[in-house]
Design an enzyme around this catalytic site. Sequence first.
Site, PDB file in Angstrom:
ATOM      1  N   HIS A  14      -4.255  -0.893  -1.121  1.00 36.41           N
ATOM      2  CA  HIS A  14      -4.642   0.550  -0.862  1.00 36.41           C
ATOM      3  C   HIS A  14      -5.158   1.245  -2.086  1.00 36.41           C
ATOM      4  CE1 HIS A  14      -1.062   1.477  -3.307  1.00 36.41           C
ATOM      5  NE2 HIS A  14      -0.486   0.822  -2.816  1.00 36.41           N
ATOM      6  N   CYS A  42       2.275  -3.519  -3.785  1.00 36.49           N
ATOM      7  CA  CYS A  42       1.248  -3.552  -2.969  1.00 36.49           C
ATOM      8  C   CYS A  42       0.179  -3.939  -4.043  1.00 36.49           C
ATOM      9  CB  CYS A  42       0.741  -2.472  -2.451  1.00 36.49           C
ATOM     10  SG  CYS A  42       2.044  -1.761  -1.065  1.00 36.49           S
TER      11      CYS A  42
END
Length: 337
Positions: A151, A159
């Site tokens: 992202h 992430c």
Amino acid sequence: MTATFFHRLGAIVILLWLAVGLAACSNFVKGGDNRHNVPLAGSVVQGLRNMGSAPTEGMVVRIFKEEAVLEVWKKTGSGTYRLFKTYEICAYSGDIGPKFKEGDRQSPEGFYTITPGLMNPRSNYYLAFNTGFPNKFDRVHGRTGSDLMVHGDCSSRGCYAMTDAGIAEIYALARETFKGGNTSFQLQIFPFRMTTANMAKHSTSPHMDFWKDIKEGHDYFELTKTPPVWDVCEKQYIFNPAGSGALDAAGTCPPSVQNAALSAKLQADEADLASKSEAAQKAAERQAAEEAALKARGEAVNNFMSGIGSGIGGLFGGAAPATDATTTLPTPSAERP
């Protein structure tokens, strides 16, 4: 009744807030803009055309943790894939090595299949796509985790975080790939570039067997420039299995389609890794011995200097000799006229 209603409403809001906060990389909806539909820049389209590809062609994404880079490869007219662009990863969580459980703040490693359903156009982190963790391999090993994304926003809690501009372009490339009729693209995540030098550097890692497992898929792509077909059996990855149909993740592995060049490379790399690992181990032992010897010499010098200091202290800092009280001092002679 009104008070009860608002109490319940407050409880629901708190639970939702906690759920968002505990998720690794929340997919909470942000805004209502059209960022996920922004067209690819003309320069990107032209760049793809120059390499014999197009936005609608297939793609492969590779991530290398230690180097902190994400690569986008695109399929060309020849049927093979070429590197289109490399993007810097702003941040990823944890260290090299796979993810094991929810909350360990570790980013995953392995092979993942990204489908349109994993794309997140309304991410709280600008744009995102889910890695698909846990995959078949992760599940058979009992690994847990959720909302593990690639992202934007340059902030990570398990992430891989890109710049907003970077994820916008990657997202658009994926979107156009799906529009071209491709049902998925492959995401390959590695701890580092899978050279024998890097493997030897980390030869004492408890993850070495896992890394050797995924290295086969890495090397197949490097040699053929086409993504391997992957599945899981005997609780490990298998690449290009013979036959068709899903495998039992814990069941017996079938034969795999042999590639002579790949087999030769894996065998040569294994021998090279053993040699480099042995050399690295000997170098580490020499360094440890040198450090121990240096420490011993330092302690010896300190003890020697401490002994000298004690001797000097005894010589000058001890009690003065006693004076005989009956001793008569000589009378000074009379001054001559």
